[in-house]
Design an enzyme around this catalytic site. Structure first.
Site, PDB file in Angstrom:
ATOM      1  N   CYS A  48       0.858  -1.175  -0.410  1.00  0.00           N
ATOM      2  CA  CYS A  48      -0.089  -0.141  -0.081  1.00  0.00           C
ATOM      3  C   CYS A  48       0.835   1.333   0.069  1.00  0.00           C
ATOM      4  O   CYS A  48       0.353   2.059  -0.331  1.00  0.00           O
ATOM      5  CB  CYS A  48      -1.157  -0.130   1.136  1.00  0.00           C
ATOM      6  SG  CYS A  48      -1.909  -1.491   1.319  1.00  0.00           S
ATOM      7  N   ASN A  81     -10.071  -0.409   0.131  1.00  0.00           N
ATOM      8  CA  ASN A  81      -8.654  -0.279   0.333  1.00  0.00           C
ATOM      9  C   ASN A  81      -8.246  -0.655  -1.182  1.00  0.00           C
ATOM     10  O   ASN A  81      -8.364  -1.952  -1.423  1.00  0.00           O
ATOM     11  CB  ASN A  81      -8.037  -1.319   1.426  1.00  0.00           C
ATOM     12  CG  ASN A  81      -6.749  -1.043   1.319  1.00  0.00           C
ATOM     13  OD1 ASN A  81      -5.891  -0.452   0.671  1.00  0.00           O
ATOM     14  ND2 ASN A  81      -6.086  -1.665   2.514  1.00  0.00           N
ATOM     15  N   HIS A 108      -3.443   7.028   3.297  1.00  0.00           N
ATOM     16  CA  HIS A 108      -3.742   5.775   2.747  1.00  0.00           C
ATOM     17  C   HIS A 108      -5.214   5.461   3.167  1.00  0.00           C
ATOM     18  O   HIS A 108      -5.528   5.178   4.600  1.00  0.00           O
ATOM     19  CB  HIS A 108      -2.763   4.483   2.922  1.00  0.00           C
ATOM     20  CG  HIS A 108      -3.267   3.282   2.555  1.00  0.00           C
ATOM     21  ND1 HIS A 108      -3.863   3.175   1.384  1.00  0.00           N
ATOM     22  CD2 HIS A 108      -3.282   2.150   3.314  1.00  0.00           C
ATOM     23  CE1 HIS A 108      -4.217   1.748   1.179  1.00  0.00           C
ATOM     24  NE2 HIS A 108      -3.896   1.108   2.488  1.00  0.00           N
TER      25      HIS A 108
HETATM   26  N1  COA Z   1     -18.567  -9.602   9.311  1.00  0.00           N
HETATM   27  C1  COA Z   1     -19.138 -10.034  10.459  1.00  0.00           C
HETATM   28  N2  COA Z   1     -18.016 -10.444  11.427  1.00  0.00           N
HETATM   29  C2  COA Z   1     -16.685 -10.343  11.101  1.00  0.00           C
HETATM   30  C3  COA Z   1     -16.298  -9.889   9.839  1.00  0.00           C
HETATM   31  C4  COA Z   1     -17.169  -9.643   9.031  1.00  0.00           C
HETATM   32  N3  COA Z   1     -16.957  -9.348   7.524  1.00  0.00           N
HETATM   33  N4  COA Z   1     -14.921 -10.272   9.964  1.00  0.00           N
HETATM   34  C5  COA Z   1     -14.387 -10.707  11.006  1.00  0.00           C
HETATM   35  N5  COA Z   1     -15.771 -10.833  11.747  1.00  0.00           N
HETATM   36  C6  COA Z   1     -15.567 -11.238  13.133  1.00  0.00           C
HETATM   37  C7  COA Z   1     -14.538 -12.113  13.488  1.00  0.00           C
HETATM   38  O1  COA Z   1     -14.700 -13.394  13.295  1.00  0.00           O
HETATM   39  C8  COA Z   1     -14.723 -11.752  15.196  1.00  0.00           C
HETATM   40  O2  COA Z   1     -15.548 -12.786  15.334  1.00  0.00           O
HETATM   41  P1  COA Z   1     -15.422 -13.212  17.030  1.00  0.00           P
HETATM   42  O3  COA Z   1     -15.250 -12.414  18.020  1.00  0.00           O
HETATM   43  O4  COA Z   1     -16.636 -14.269  17.117  1.00  0.00           O
HETATM   44  O5  COA Z   1     -14.257 -14.078  16.814  1.00  0.00           O
HETATM   45  C9  COA Z   1     -15.199 -10.434  15.336  1.00  0.00           C
HETATM   46  O6  COA Z   1     -15.788 -10.143  13.975  1.00  0.00           O
HETATM   47  C10 COA Z   1     -14.159  -9.437  15.631  1.00  0.00           C
HETATM   48  O7  COA Z   1     -13.194  -9.501  14.760  1.00  0.00           O
HETATM   49  P2  COA Z   1     -11.672  -8.700  14.576  1.00  0.00           P
HETATM   50  O8  COA Z   1     -10.877  -9.185  13.695  1.00  0.00           O
HETATM   51  O9  COA Z   1     -11.163  -8.471  16.164  1.00  0.00           O
HETATM   52  O10 COA Z   1     -12.519  -7.404  14.181  1.00  0.00           O
HETATM   53  P3  COA Z   1     -12.049  -5.849  14.270  1.00  0.00           P
HETATM   54  O11 COA Z   1     -12.606  -4.892  14.829  1.00  0.00           O
HETATM   55  O12 COA Z   1     -10.369  -5.849  14.258  1.00  0.00           O
HETATM   56  O13 COA Z   1     -12.121  -5.496  12.632  1.00  0.00           O
HETATM   57  C11 COA Z   1     -11.162  -5.478  10.628  1.00  0.00           C
HETATM   58  C12 COA Z   1     -11.508  -6.406  11.640  1.00  0.00           C
HETATM   59  C13 COA Z   1     -10.420  -6.257   9.678  1.00  0.00           C
HETATM   60  C14 COA Z   1     -12.032  -4.801   9.953  1.00  0.00           C
HETATM   61  C15 COA Z   1      -9.807  -4.590  11.217  1.00  0.00           C
HETATM   62  O14 COA Z   1      -8.944  -5.373  12.085  1.00  0.00           O
HETATM   63  C16 COA Z   1      -9.046  -3.846  10.307  1.00  0.00           C
HETATM   64  O15 COA Z   1      -9.428  -3.105   9.654  1.00  0.00           O
HETATM   65  N6  COA Z   1      -7.801  -3.934  10.472  1.00  0.00           N
HETATM   66  C17 COA Z   1      -6.838  -3.530   9.574  1.00  0.00           C
HETATM   67  C18 COA Z   1      -6.828  -4.133   8.112  1.00  0.00           C
HETATM   68  C19 COA Z   1      -6.342  -3.321   6.973  1.00  0.00           C
HETATM   69  O16 COA Z   1      -6.404  -2.205   7.078  1.00  0.00           O
HETATM   70  N7  COA Z   1      -5.592  -3.829   6.404  1.00  0.00           N
HETATM   71  C20 COA Z   1      -4.541  -3.187   5.423  1.00  0.00           C
HETATM   72  C21 COA Z   1      -3.734  -2.315   5.824  1.00  0.00           C
HETATM   73  S1  COA Z   1      -2.897  -1.489   4.452  1.00  0.00           S
END
Ligand code: COA
Length: 330
Positions: free
Chosen positions: A115, A287, A257
């Site tokens: 990215c 993204n 970003h």
């Molecule tokens: N819909 C519903 N539930 C979802 C889901 C979706 N699309 N994706 C994950 N979950 C669930 C998980 O399974 C987890 O369930 P559990 O508590 O029963 O185990 C719960 O939601 C929480 O998951 P978690 O990964 O802790 O959520 P989060 O608040 O961290 O959000 C992201 C997940 C991916 C949105 C977040 O971590 C994020 O944006 N991270 C950065 C990613 C990014 O930007 N990457 C590129 C960088 S350049």
């Protein structure tokens, strides 16, 4: 303040017409529109069709940037393309773009900084121009992430989209202090496995096993990535402002970003820049990795949020990990 030597003369973009909405994703994986909006701020993303290769999207964005700068493909000395989703592993997509543009006098190469690829590309261009090795450099950030994302994995497939952005970088053309005021690059390869594609390269060449375990798809530890993204982008903003001799109050628009609205808001908060002065379009594109900053910059200019003389702070973070920032006067 330093006098700029290199300017980002123009910007262009290309985004596919096909929209993948949260409602579409609700039919594909166990998720909801409300969850995606709340956790990411994304409502929809664009998806390339079969004819919209990375080289094709990059070409459209490049033609836009070149015509706005009044430069022809034959006048290009270098083409730098940041991507994590090249059309082929060999040769570089930059070489394919060179052929499609007819940029017969250029050297062309890809940059693998995920990215952060567009800002890495701008900084390479800045250095080559500064060293007298090039005059007209085309810098592209483009992605066709829909081809490397697993649409059965709800934790990743909701985030990413396709598109391309391009800019023409050259020595400053006037004395109005327009140009690159500072730039900053950093990486930490110890954290590679928090955001990566384990299979498909020379380490794990394509195999029956790979097809079964999906190791060629993008894998991500979302929470960990989130924490590092905020810390690194906030640090990058401080570094670039410091070396430009500017403070956060001098920034007309910050263009981070576009990964996730919560990452954007936290970065802005850590950097002390109010959200009114932060560009956000992650809701419409998701993204797009290396394409996200040039697409957002193009839209900020089109919407009149920045114009001649504006101070723009760019900041990126991505797989590697890599992070980067740049301060520009437009
Ligand atoms: N819909 C519903 N539930 C979802 C889901 C979706 N699309 N994706 C994950 N979950 C669930 C998980 O399974 C987890 O369930 P559990 O508590 O029963 O185990 C719960 O939601 C929480 O998951 P978690 O990964 O802790 O959520 P989060 O608040 O961290 O959000 C992201 C997940 C991916 C949105 C977040 O971590 C994020 O944006 N991270 C950065 C990613 C990014 O930007 N990457 C590129 C960088 S350049």
């Amino acid at each position: 303040m330093k006098r700029p030597i290199v300017e980002v003369a123009s910007i262009g973009k290309y985004t596919p017409a096909k929209v993948l909405s949260n409602a579409d994703l609700e039919k594909m994986v166990d998720t909801t529109d409300a969850w995606i909006r709340e956790r990411t701020g994304i409502a929809e993303r664009r998806i390339a069709d079969d004819s919209e290769t990375l080289a094709f999207m990059s070409k459209q964005a490049s033609l836009d940037a070149l015509s706005r700068a009044g430069v022809s493909p034959e006048e290009l000395d270098v083409i730098v393309l940041g991507t994590a989703s090249p059309d082929r592993l060999l040769p570089s997509t930059a070489c394919e773009l060179q052929a499609e543009l007819g940029a017969t006098n250029a050297a062309a190469f890809d940059i693998g900084a995920a990215c952060s690829g567009f800002l890495y590309g701008l900084t390479v261009a800045e250095g080559m121009i500064y060293a007298g090795q090039a005059k007209n450099v085309l810098v592209v950030g483009g992605e066709r992430l829909s081809r490397i994302v697993n649409y059965e994995d709800r934790a990743t497939c909701i985030l990413f989209g396709d598109g391309a952005g391009a800019s023409l970088v050259r020595p400053v053309t006037d004395s109005s202090n327009r140009g690159v005021l500072s730039s900053y690059l950093k990486s930490d390869g110890r954290l590679a496995e928090l955001l990566y594609r384990p299979g498909g390269g020379a380490n794990e060449p394509p195999s029956e096993k790979m097809l079964q375990n999906g190791s060629y798809f993008l894998h991500m530890a979302g929470r960990e990535v989130f924490k590092h993204a905020v810390k690194c982008m906030a640090d990058a903003c401080a570094q670039a402002l410091d070396s430009a001799g500017l403070s956060r109050d001098d920034v007309d628009l910050m263009i981070p970003h576009q990964a996730n609205i919560r990452i954007i808001e936290s970065t802005a908060k850590h950097s002390g820049i109010p959200m009114e002065r932060v560009m956000v379009n992650v809701d419409r594109y998701g993204n797009t990795s290396a394409a996200s900053i040039p697409i957002a910059l193009e839209e900020a200019l089109a919407e009149g949020r920045v114009g001649k003389g504006s101070v723009i702070l760019l900041a990126a973070f991505g797989g590697g990990f890599t992070w980067a920032s740049m301060v520009l006067r437009w």
